[in-house]
Each structure stands twice: as structure tokens, then as C-alpha cells.
Design a protein around this motif. Structure first.
Motif, mmCIF file in Angstrom:
data_model
loop_
_atom_site.group_PDB
_atom_site.id
_atom_site.type_symbol
_atom_site.label_atom_id
_atom_site.label_comp_id
_atom_site.label_asym_id
_atom_site.label_seq_id
_atom_site.Cartn_x
_atom_site.Cartn_y
_atom_site.Cartn_z
ATOM 1 N N ILE A 1 0.858 -1.188 0.000
ATOM 2 C CA ILE A 1 0.000 0.000 0.000
ATOM 3 C C ILE A 1 0.894 1.238 0.000
ATOM 4 O O ILE A 1 1.846 1.327 0.783
ATOM 5 C CB ILE A 1 -0.955 0.005 1.221
ATOM 6 N N VAL A 2 0.620 2.175 -0.894
ATOM 7 C CA VAL A 2 1.493 3.338 -1.078
ATOM 8 C C VAL A 2 0.638 4.579 -1.314
ATOM 9 O O VAL A 2 -0.345 4.533 -2.060
ATOM 10 C CB VAL A 2 2.450 3.138 -2.286
ATOM 11 N N ARG A 3 1.049 5.672 -0.681
ATOM 12 C CA ARG A 3 0.379 6.945 -0.894
ATOM 13 C C ARG A 3 1.157 7.786 -1.892
ATOM 14 O O ARG A 3 2.393 7.863 -1.849
ATOM 15 C CB ARG A 3 0.252 7.717 0.416
ATOM 16 N N GLU A 4 0.420 8.422 -2.796
ATOM 17 C CA GLU A 4 1.037 9.344 -3.749
ATOM 18 C C GLU A 4 0.124 10.552 -3.896
ATOM 19 O O GLU A 4 -1.093 10.408 -4.028
ATOM 20 C CB GLU A 4 1.232 8.648 -5.105
ATOM 21 N N ASP A 5 0.692 11.755 -3.842
ATOM 22 C CA ASP A 5 -0.054 13.000 -4.014
ATOM 23 C C ASP A 5 0.345 13.634 -5.340
ATOM 24 O O ASP A 5 1.460 14.128 -5.490
ATOM 25 C CB ASP A 5 0.239 13.980 -2.868
ATOM 26 N N LEU A 6 -0.573 13.609 -6.312
ATOM 27 C CA LEU A 6 -0.293 14.205 -7.617
ATOM 28 C C LEU A 6 -0.879 15.604 -7.657
ATOM 29 O O LEU A 6 -1.868 15.886 -8.327
ATOM 30 C CB LEU A 6 -0.870 13.320 -8.724
ATOM 31 N N GLY A 7 -0.244 16.499 -6.915
ATOM 32 C CA GLY A 7 -0.737 17.865 -6.809
ATOM 33 C C GLY A 7 -1.456 18.097 -5.499
ATOM 34 O O GLY A 7 -1.573 17.204 -4.658
ATOM 35 N N PRO A 8 -1.977 19.305 -5.298
ATOM 36 C CA PRO A 8 -2.547 19.688 -4.006
ATOM 37 C C PRO A 8 -3.901 19.041 -3.695
ATOM 38 O O PRO A 8 -4.288 18.951 -2.542
ATOM 39 C CB PRO A 8 -2.680 21.209 -4.114
ATOM 40 N N TYR A 9 -4.634 18.588 -4.722
ATOM 41 C CA TYR A 9 -5.984 18.073 -4.481
ATOM 42 C C TYR A 9 -6.171 16.643 -4.983
ATOM 43 O O TYR A 9 -7.279 16.205 -5.215
ATOM 44 C CB TYR A 9 -7.025 18.984 -5.176
ATOM 45 N N TYR A 10 -5.080 15.929 -5.173
ATOM 46 C CA TYR A 10 -5.179 14.610 -5.781
ATOM 47 C C TYR A 10 -4.317 13.614 -4.999
ATOM 48 O O TYR A 10 -3.177 13.357 -5.352
ATOM 49 C CB TYR A 10 -4.736 14.682 -7.246
ATOM 50 N N THR A 11 -4.871 13.084 -3.925
ATOM 51 C CA THR A 11 -4.199 12.038 -3.156
ATOM 52 C C THR A 11 -4.766 10.695 -3.587
ATOM 53 O O THR A 11 -5.981 10.494 -3.616
ATOM 54 C CB THR A 11 -4.428 12.217 -1.648
ATOM 55 N N ILE B 1 -4.289 6.395 -3.096
ATOM 56 C CA ILE B 1 -3.687 5.284 -2.372
ATOM 57 C C ILE B 1 -3.603 4.103 -3.340
ATOM 58 O O ILE B 1 -4.616 3.595 -3.805
ATOM 59 C CB ILE B 1 -4.516 4.894 -1.128
ATOM 60 N N HIS B 2 -2.379 3.689 -3.638
ATOM 61 C CA HIS B 2 -2.168 2.549 -4.524
ATOM 62 C C HIS B 2 -2.272 1.260 -3.718
ATOM 63 O O HIS B 2 -1.623 1.114 -2.674
ATOM 64 C CB HIS B 2 -0.790 2.634 -5.179
ATOM 65 N N LEU B 3 -3.058 0.328 -4.214
ATOM 66 C CA LEU B 3 -3.212 -0.977 -3.582
ATOM 67 C C LEU B 3 -2.671 -2.035 -4.532
ATOM 68 O O LEU B 3 -3.110 -2.129 -5.678
ATOM 69 C CB LEU B 3 -4.682 -1.249 -3.256
ATOM 70 N N PHE B 4 -1.729 -2.824 -4.049
ATOM 71 C CA PHE B 4 -1.074 -3.822 -4.888
ATOM 72 C C PHE B 4 -1.403 -5.262 -4.501
ATOM 73 O O PHE B 4 -0.991 -6.195 -5.194
ATOM 74 C CB PHE B 4 0.448 -3.626 -4.839
ATOM 75 N N ASP B 5 -2.106 -5.451 -3.404
ATOM 76 C CA ASP B 5 -2.419 -6.786 -2.905
ATOM 77 C C ASP B 5 -3.821 -7.199 -3.374
ATOM 78 O O ASP B 5 -4.791 -6.476 -3.123
ATOM 79 C CB ASP B 5 -2.354 -6.791 -1.375
ATOM 80 N N PRO B 6 -3.964 -8.355 -4.044
ATOM 81 C CA PRO B 6 -5.292 -8.806 -4.476
ATOM 82 C C PRO B 6 -6.292 -8.941 -3.333
ATOM 83 O O PRO B 6 -7.499 -8.784 -3.547
ATOM 84 C CB PRO B 6 -5.017 -10.166 -5.126
ATOM 85 N N ASN B 7 -5.802 -9.202 -2.128
ATOM 86 C CA ASN B 7 -6.708 -9.280 -0.983
ATOM 87 C C ASN B 7 -7.355 -7.925 -0.695
ATOM 88 O O ASN B 7 -8.520 -7.853 -0.283
ATOM 89 C CB ASN B 7 -5.958 -9.780 0.257
ATOM 90 N N ASP B 8 -6.602 -6.859 -0.908
ATOM 91 C CA ASP B 8 -7.181 -5.523 -0.742
ATOM 92 C C ASP B 8 -8.213 -5.241 -1.831
ATOM 93 O O ASP B 8 -9.243 -4.613 -1.578
ATOM 94 C CB ASP B 8 -6.080 -4.456 -0.774
ATOM 95 N N ALA C 1 -13.550 6.494 4.455
ATOM 96 C CA ALA C 1 -14.474 6.709 3.344
ATOM 97 C C ALA C 1 -14.132 8.018 2.641
ATOM 98 O O ALA C 1 -13.689 8.982 3.259
ATOM 99 C CB ALA C 1 -15.906 6.742 3.861
ATOM 100 N N GLY C 2 -14.334 8.054 1.330
ATOM 101 C CA GLY C 2 -14.025 9.240 0.537
ATOM 102 C C GLY C 2 -12.623 9.243 -0.030
ATOM 103 O O GLY C 2 -12.271 10.116 -0.821
ATOM 104 N N THR C 3 -11.801 8.252 0.359
ATOM 105 C CA THR C 3 -10.434 8.176 -0.149
ATOM 106 C C THR C 3 -10.421 7.570 -1.545
ATOM 107 O O THR C 3 -11.112 6.591 -1.820
ATOM 108 C CB THR C 3 -9.558 7.316 0.779
ATOM 109 N N HIS C 4 -9.607 8.153 -2.415
ATOM 110 C CA HIS C 4 -9.430 7.604 -3.761
ATOM 111 C C HIS C 4 -8.371 6.514 -3.710
ATOM 112 O O HIS C 4 -7.234 6.758 -3.307
ATOM 113 C CB HIS C 4 -8.999 8.716 -4.718
ATOM 114 N N VAL C 5 -8.744 5.300 -4.118
ATOM 115 C CA VAL C 5 -7.788 4.195 -4.181
ATOM 116 C C VAL C 5 -7.712 3.686 -5.612
ATOM 117 O O VAL C 5 -8.690 3.699 -6.351
ATOM 118 C CB VAL C 5 -8.178 3.039 -3.229
ATOM 119 N N ASN C 6 -6.518 3.264 -5.997
ATOM 120 C CA ASN C 6 -6.312 2.619 -7.291
ATOM 121 C C ASN C 6 -5.882 1.183 -7.061
ATOM 122 O O ASN C 6 -4.926 0.927 -6.319
ATOM 123 C CB ASN C 6 -5.233 3.337 -8.114
ATOM 124 N N LEU C 7 -6.593 0.255 -7.667
ATOM 125 C CA LEU C 7 -6.224 -1.154 -7.604
ATOM 126 C C LEU C 7 -5.234 -1.405 -8.729
ATOM 127 O O LEU C 7 -5.604 -1.546 -9.890
ATOM 128 C CB LEU C 7 -7.468 -2.026 -7.752
#
Length: 520
Positions: A87-97, A99-106, A413-419
Motif C-alpha cells: 500500500i502506497v500513498r502518492e499526491d499528484l498535486g494539491p488536491y489529488y491524493t 492510495i495505490h493498492l497492490f495486494d489482491p486481498n485488498d 471513506a471518501g479516499t481515492h484508491v487505485n487497484l
């Protein structure tokens, strides 16, 4: 014991909370040996590891300085996974956080928590903004909540039922026959087609035009119609490249019209105007048949179904047609090129696939029918293996509707996650002999081990599965059957194809397949 990699400004707070929670982490991976506190509440969101961020820019500076190459974003994701864990956090600018999820269980956890209207972030923020400023319907991919559910319900029967999609097989066959004729006329002495990438894109538009508008668009006519389609292909490609460039820049275009935004808007105007022209012409023809009391020809069935829906207005019909007409350029086309490359560079796989195709379609001049498609398990496994070895997308986006524990962290809740499951496609943890191209791994009873169903989901999962999936798969299968039934494929020795990230992943150059006519 080695300390975990975390942003510097959060390090001291992390140490205190780690001590209180009795959490032990080793190396740069977050293995999360559980405690009762962690199991119930999870680790704090602010302690999710990731590369160092700075105010305003977040992690964009890494891309601007060349530490990360955004055109190789798929490789950047693999590096983030290797460095920071599952699991990794990345902020692409001031309003774009994100959370990258790399585990299939997630991924399984995220999907299981979804309601009837999963929330996503648009693939292209630029398209959503453009349509908003033009007061256009945002479309399925840019809509959430009840509005998305309304649109999805209106097209579910038309686009997601196999028996409905099969009725368009004649159109796909006709477009593919036109492509084969172009192929034969353009091969050089070695069998290569210098314009293969563009000709496959023209095939996609010819097929889509026949389905959406009930007519040929002249994509292989060698006249002004073909020139116009060439511009469509170029503009669409540039749209994806420019949109991905803006993704890794400060979003100034949202405040005022930057030069890049002005160019994108001009490109969007052209794509919309072209599609709207054909939509309106087709709608007028359908209305003419209705007014005369005549039966509507089956060639107009796609738009006539949309028109007949009481839940769709003209704006909805237009934007759905735009999506149906153009989306294949960025999805089906690159995947077809990747499949051709894999067939040409794996001759044993190609011959096994050809044997299956020949049995299903003894006469190469005959059309591909639903019966033929029902007897191609190996070809379908080959397509799936191509999704693994040369994927078209980097992520499946979700905005969480409820708090979840993901990789041991409390994600609100409300967090943007990318699988981002593509980081696992070459992993021995999930695939035996991952470096080999083995369609057999996807055949029931031949895989040798079970494959986690959440590792590879190229069309998404659940109620937000790609609405065009059935059309895309049918197009892929028909095209490959026709190609294999007519040609043997080869590739120049030493030549290699890779991917480039332009919002999605495309071939990084010409696909140099050599076509040799089969003598049977």
C-alpha cells in the motif's frame, strides 16, 4: 530491525504510534505483524508509506525532475510496490491524493464493500471538465451515484447481454474483411505493413461506425472519408497523450485556459462534432422510417434501442454513442496489436491457436458466427494471457464508500484508491513461470495451480464492470480468427515491443508483424 520508509515529516509521529501499537515492520515492506489494536482499528492513515511529498506539489516534482518517468507510469508503480510495499500513498498535486493498492486481498476487500453504485474517479479528468463546461452529458465513465445507475440501467440489456451483442457479428465480419483486403494490398516484400497500427485503428472505426450508425464510414476507401478517419485516430491519440501529461502537472488548466488545455478542447470539439453529425443523420433516418410506418432496418438497431429507451434524452444518446464509437481506439486497438505481437513472437502458441481456429472455421472465407466463437477456448485464453503480459491499463479506480482496513491501515471513506494489480502479473507468487507466455494457465484443468481471481480483471469487477466488455471481446475474437485463418505471423529477429503510458498503455512504436498467406 530496519525502519520502515516513510515521509520524513511523519517519521517521529510514526515512531511514537508504532511503539504504542506494538507494531513491528521489517525492511521497506509493510508486513504488519498484527496486534489486537491493529486488527480492530488499523494503522493510522497518515502513516501509509510513500515517496516524500512537498507542499503544493506533493509527488509531482519527482516526475518533473525526471526521477519518475510518467510515460512509463506502469513501471513507476512496480518500483513503488518494490520500495514501499503493498500500500502506497502518492499526491499528484494539491488536491489529488491516491492510495495505490497492490495486494489482491485488498482488491477483494474494496469490491466486497461496494454498494449498487460504486464511485470512481474519471479516467480522464480533462474529458469530464470539457463536457461540464460544454453542458454535455458526462457519460457513464464520468458519472457516479443515481445518475450513473440511470444510464447503466438504460444500456444494460443492450450492451451487457451476450445474445444482444452477437447480433452485430455481421458488421464486425464485414469490417474485418475490408481490413484483410487492405492488409494484402499494403504488405511489402517481407510481409510487413508499415501502417499496421493505423490500419487496425481504421478497422476499429469501420466496425464501430457500422454498429453505431448502421453504415460504412469509408475507413478503407482511399478518399476524403478515410482522410477524416485518419484525423479522428490522430486526434484521439493526442487527446490521451496530452491528458496524461496534465495528470502529472499542477492543474492550472482548471483555473484558466492553458495552451495544452486549449489544444485538448479543440481536439474534443472535432471528435464530438464528427460523432454528433453521424448520430443526427442516423436518428433522422430512424425517425423517417417510423413516420412512414416502415420497419427499422436491423443495421440501425443500436441507436434505435437507445432512442426507444424512456430513460435517455438526446444528450445521453449522443454521449453514449461517442463512447461506443471512440473507446475502441484506446482499448481494443492496442490490445489487438499486443495480441498480434504475442502470436508472431510465440510460434508454437500460434500454431496451437491456428489448429483450434481451423477446426472451428474450416473455410477461411466463411463468416465468424456465434457457434465458431463458442469453440475457441485456447484463443480466449491467449487473449487473457496477453492482458497479463502486455496490459492496456494500470489501475481500476474507486472512491471508498466506507472506512476499510487495507494492508493493515485504516483508510477512511471518501479516499481515492487505485487497484494496481499489474505489478503482480510477472510475479512468481501469483503465476508459475511468469516469464513465459502460456495461455494454458487460463484453461480449466491445465493451469497447474489456482490463480487468484482478483489479480487479473482487465474489465473491472462487479456492477461497475466495463459496459463495452462484450463488444470488445467479440471484436478481438473475430479479428484474431480471421487473421489466423488467413495468415501465418512472424516478427523480425531481435525486434521488441514495449508499452508507453498515455493515460492507458499503448504500443511504443510500430508493430512490425510480418504476414505470410496461408495456402489452405
Amino acid at each position: 530491525m530496519m525502519r520502515v520508509l516513510v515521509p520524513k515529516f511523519a517519521y517521529h509521529r510514526f515512531v511514537v504510534k508504532r511503539t504504542l501499537s506494538s507494531v513491528i515492520q521489517t525492511g521497506s515492506k509493510n508486513d504488519h505483524q498484527s496486534s489486537s489494536y491493529q486488527a480492530i482499528k488499523g494503522l493510522p492513515f497518515e502513516d501509509i508509506p510513500g515517496p516524500s511529498r512537498i507542499p503544493l506539489w506533493g509527488n509531482l516534482l519527482q516526475y518533473k525532475l525526471g526521477l519518475y518517468d510518467w510515460t512509463q507510469y506502469h513501471k513507476v508503480l512496480c518500483k513503488l510496490n518494490e520500495t514501499y510495499g503493498s500500500i502506497v500513498r502518492e499526491d499528484l498535486g494539491p488536491y489529488y491524493t491516491v492510495i495505490h493498492l497492490f495486494d489482491p486481498n485488498d482488491a477483494r476487500t474494496v469490491y466486497a464493500a461496494e454498494g449498487r453504485t460504486p464511485i470512481i474517479r474519471p479516467l480522464q479528468e480533462t474529458v469530464k471538465l470539457y463536457r461540464k463546461r460544454k453542458n454535455q452529458s458526462p457519460g457513464l465513465g464520468n458519472t457516479n451515484g443515481e445518475e450513473w445507475y440511470r444510464l447503466r440501467s438504460a444500456v444494460r440489456h443492450l450492451m451487457l447481454q451476450p445474445r444482444e451483442v452477437i447480433q452485430y457479428l455481421p458488421e464486425v465480419n464485414d469490417a474485418t474483411n475490408q481490413f484483410l483486403a487492405r492488409l494484402r494490398s499494403c504488405m511489402d516484400a517481407t510481409g510487413e505493413v508499415p501502417s499496421l497500427n493505423e490500419d487496425v485503428a481504421k478497422w476499429s472505426q469501420e466496425s464501430a461506425g457500422r454498429i453505431c450508425f448502421g453504415k460504412s464510414l469509408g475507413c478503407f476507401s482511399e478518399g476524403p472519408d478515410e482522410k477524416e478517419v485518419e484525423k479522428i485516430i490522430h486526434v484521439n491519440r493526442e487527446m490521451f497523450r496530452l491528458s496524461s501529461s496534465l495528470k502529472f502537472s499542477l492543474p492550472m488548466y482548471k483555473l484558466f485556459p492553458t495552451p495544452m488545455w486549449t489544444k485538448i478542447s479543440k481536439y474534443e470539439d472535432f471528435l464530438v462534432d464528427y460523432t454528433v453529425k453521424h448520430v443526427n443523420e442516423t436518428v433522422d433516418k430512424i425517425n423517417s422510417f417510423v413516420q412512414k410506418g416502415q420497419q427499422i432496418p436491423t443495421s440501425y438497431s443500436f441507436l434505435s434501442h437507445l432512442i426507444a429507451s424512456k430513460d435517455l434524452n438526446h444528450s445521453d444518446i449522443t454521449v453514449l454513442s461517442i463512447s461506443m464509437f471512440l473507446d475502441g481506439l484506446s482499448t481494443t486497438v492496442p490490445m489487438l496489436l499486443f495480441n498480434l505481437y504475442n502470436l508472431a513472437t510465440h510460434p508454437l502458441v500460434q500454431e496451437k491457436t491456428f489448429a483450434e481456429v481451423r477446426n472451428a472455421l474450416p473455410d477461411p472465407k466463411m463468416p465468424v458466427t456465434s457457434e465458431v466463437l463458442g469453440n475457441l477456448p485456447y484463443l480466449k485464453a491467449l487473449v487473457k494471457e496477453s492482458f497479463r503480459t502486455l496490459p492496456n491499463g494500470t489501475d481500476i479506480s474507486r472512491i471508498l464508500e466506507k472506512d476499510l482496513i487495507l494492508s493493515g491501515y485504516h483508510v477512511p471513506a471518501g479516499t481515492h484508491v487505485n487497484l494496481n494489480m499489474l505489478v503482480n502479473f510477472k510475479s512468481e507468487k501469483y503465476f508459475q513461470e511468469p516469464e513465459k507466455f502460456l495461455p494454458e494457465r487460463w484453461l480449466r484443468g491445465e493451469a497447474g495451480h489456482s490463480i487468484d481471481p482478483f489479480v487479473l480483471t482487465p474489465f473491472g469487477h462487479g456492477t461497475r464492470t466495463c459496459a463495452g466488455r462484450r463488444f470488445a471481446e467479440q471484436d478481438l475474437y473475430v479479428f484474431l480468427v480471421k487473421i489466423l485463418r488467413n495468415f501465418k505471423l512472424k516478427y523480425p529477429s531481435g525486434a521488441k515491443l514495449n508499452g508507453v503510458y498515455h493515460t492507458l498503455i499503448f504500443p511504443d512504436g510500430p508493430v512490425r508483424v510480418r504476414f505470410e498467406q496461408r495456402q489452405e
